[in-house]
Design a protein around this motif. Structure first.
Motif, PDB file in Angstrom:
ATOM      1  N   MET A 140       0.902  -1.226  -0.082  1.00 38.97           N
ATOM      2  CA  MET A 140       0.098   0.120  -0.110  1.00 38.97           C
ATOM      3  C   MET A 140       0.783   1.382  -0.114  1.00 38.97           C
ATOM      4  SD  MET A 140      -2.916   1.244   2.799  1.00 38.97           S
ATOM      5  CE  MET A 140      -4.063  -0.275   2.388  1.00 38.97           C
ATOM      6  N   THR A 141       1.890   1.201   0.680  1.00 33.04           N
ATOM      7  CA  THR A 141       2.851   2.446   0.905  1.00 33.04           C
ATOM      8  C   THR A 141       3.255   2.798  -0.409  1.00 33.04           C
ATOM      9  OG1 THR A 141       3.234   1.803   3.164  1.00 33.04           O
ATOM     10  CG2 THR A 141       4.934   3.199   1.929  1.00 33.04           C
ATOM     11  N   ARG A 142       3.685   1.806  -1.294  1.00 36.29           N
ATOM     12  CA  ARG A 142       4.238   1.890  -2.565  1.00 36.29           C
ATOM     13  C   ARG A 142       3.303   2.399  -3.427  1.00 36.29           C
ATOM     14  NH1 ARG A 142       7.299  -3.514  -2.172  1.00 36.29           N
ATOM     15  NH2 ARG A 142       9.577  -2.991  -1.750  1.00 36.29           N
ATOM     16  N   GLU A 143       2.082   2.076  -3.344  1.00 31.97           N
ATOM     17  CA  GLU A 143       0.731   2.631  -4.098  1.00 31.97           C
ATOM     18  C   GLU A 143       0.843   4.125  -3.983  1.00 31.97           C
ATOM     19  OE1 GLU A 143      -0.869   0.988  -6.730  1.00 31.97           O
ATOM     20  OE2 GLU A 143      -0.004  -0.824  -6.499  1.00 31.97           O
ATOM     21  N   LEU A 144       0.825   4.422  -2.652  1.00 31.65           N
ATOM     22  CA  LEU A 144       0.360   5.664  -2.168  1.00 31.65           C
ATOM     23  C   LEU A 144       1.604   6.862  -2.333  1.00 31.65           C
ATOM     24  CD1 LEU A 144      -1.433   5.127   1.059  1.00 31.65           C
ATOM     25  CD2 LEU A 144      -2.527   5.670  -0.950  1.00 31.65           C
ATOM     26  N   THR A 145       2.797   6.293  -2.316  1.00 33.11           N
ATOM     27  CA  THR A 145       3.868   7.229  -2.668  1.00 33.11           C
ATOM     28  C   THR A 145       4.733   6.791  -3.378  1.00 33.11           C
ATOM     29  OG1 THR A 145       4.998   6.008  -0.681  1.00 33.11           O
ATOM     30  CG2 THR A 145       3.730   7.905  -0.258  1.00 33.11           C
ATOM     31  N   LEU A 146       4.408   6.079  -4.698  1.00 33.63           N
ATOM     32  CA  LEU A 146       5.269   5.532  -5.689  1.00 33.63           C
ATOM     33  C   LEU A 146       6.259   6.450  -6.219  1.00 33.63           C
ATOM     34  CD1 LEU A 146       5.381   3.124  -7.543  1.00 33.63           C
ATOM     35  CD2 LEU A 146       3.727   4.415  -9.267  1.00 33.63           C
ATOM     36  N   GLU A 147       6.063   7.852  -6.095  1.00 36.01           N
ATOM     37  CA  GLU A 147       7.292   8.696  -6.644  1.00 36.01           C
ATOM     38  C   GLU A 147       8.399   8.583  -5.910  1.00 36.01           C
ATOM     39  OE1 GLU A 147       4.316  11.278  -4.315  1.00 36.01           O
ATOM     40  OE2 GLU A 147       4.282   9.488  -5.608  1.00 36.01           O
TER      41      GLU A 147
END
Length: 261
Positions: A252-259
């Protein structure tokens, strides 16, 4: 870290984590008292790792309280009182609540939770005679939240409470109790699943912040630390050994802060 002169009892000794535990403690000089219901146990105990330390083993089902009492009586006669108990044995056969029956629920709770009580009960008097001891359970991150396997998970949650109760009541005898909570461990079970689905471990890996799953030796090293004098002030602790799984939801963290990742 030396365990020379100490008897370490390990349940589920013939399994993936159990074998790592036996080898790790044997390398540190401990006498190994091994219990497993698998008929493969004698062959494992005859391997080279066991030839430089004292060993004894019993093939027994630790879900049977009479068998547990008889097994520890035999092991104590061979090696003396248990100084360190590792309640490692465990299993899961029903991954969902819908597929769990009252019979399978009782079977899995008995084999995972009641068995840990039976083994602790069997060694406590001996630990008192020794002037102290250490009881370490192998739980699971499943004991902290719903990850499937409901009967197994409920039993592992119960093991956390059992560990805390032992820590509170037996600390005055210098007996410590702790529990390790592994995530997915690279045991033969997962090799079988990977043979059916080669992508299964890669699918799992993405959920772990360290980018890998747990090796059996990771668990053994954590257990040895908790059993050692280096952890003399540690009791009642539930220690995740999970490559970061319970730190948060990395997917989820990668999805929300992908950049940023």
């Amino acid at each position: 870290m030396s365990f020379a002169g100490k008897t370490v009892a390990i349940t589920g000794a013939a399994g993936g984590i159990g074998q790592a535990l036996c080898r790790h403690f044997a390398a540190a000089g401990a006498s190994i008292a091994a219990i497993d219901k698998s008929e493969s146990l004698p062959a494992f105990m005859a391997e080279d790792w066991a030839k430089h330390v004292k060993t004894a083993h019993v093939v027994a089902d630790i879900g049977d309280r009479a068998a547990v009492a008889a097994a520890f009586a035999q092991l104590t006669k061979a090696l003396g009182p248990t100084a360190i108990l590792v309640n490692n044995a465990g299993f899961s056969s029903h991954p969902t609540f819908a597929r769990t029956t009252p019979e399978s629920w009782n079977h899995e709770v008995n084999g995972n939770l009641n068995s840990a009580y039976y083994c602790a009960h069997a060694v406590l008097d001996g630990m008192k005679q020794l002037g102290g001891g250490s009881i370490i359970a192998i739980g699971s991150v499943n004991g902290l939240g719903a990850l499937g396997d409901p009967a197994y998970s409920a039993a592992k949650a119960g093991m956390i409470s059992l560990t805390q109760s032992l820590a509170l009541e037996y600390g005055r005898f210098n007996i410590r109790a702790n529990i390790v909570l592994p995530g997915t461990v690279r045991t033969p079970l997962w090799k079988v699943r990977a043979a059916k689905d080669p992508a299964v471990l890669e699918t799992l890996r993405k959920w772990y912040p360290l980018g890998r799953i747990v090796d059996p030796e990771d668990v053994a090293a954590a257990v040895a630390f908790l059993a050692s004098d280096a952890a003399a002030a540690i009791t009642g602790v539930a220690l995740p050994v999970d490559c970061g799984l319970t730190a948060g939801n990395i997917v989820m963290t990668r999805e929300l802060t992908l950049e940023d990742l």
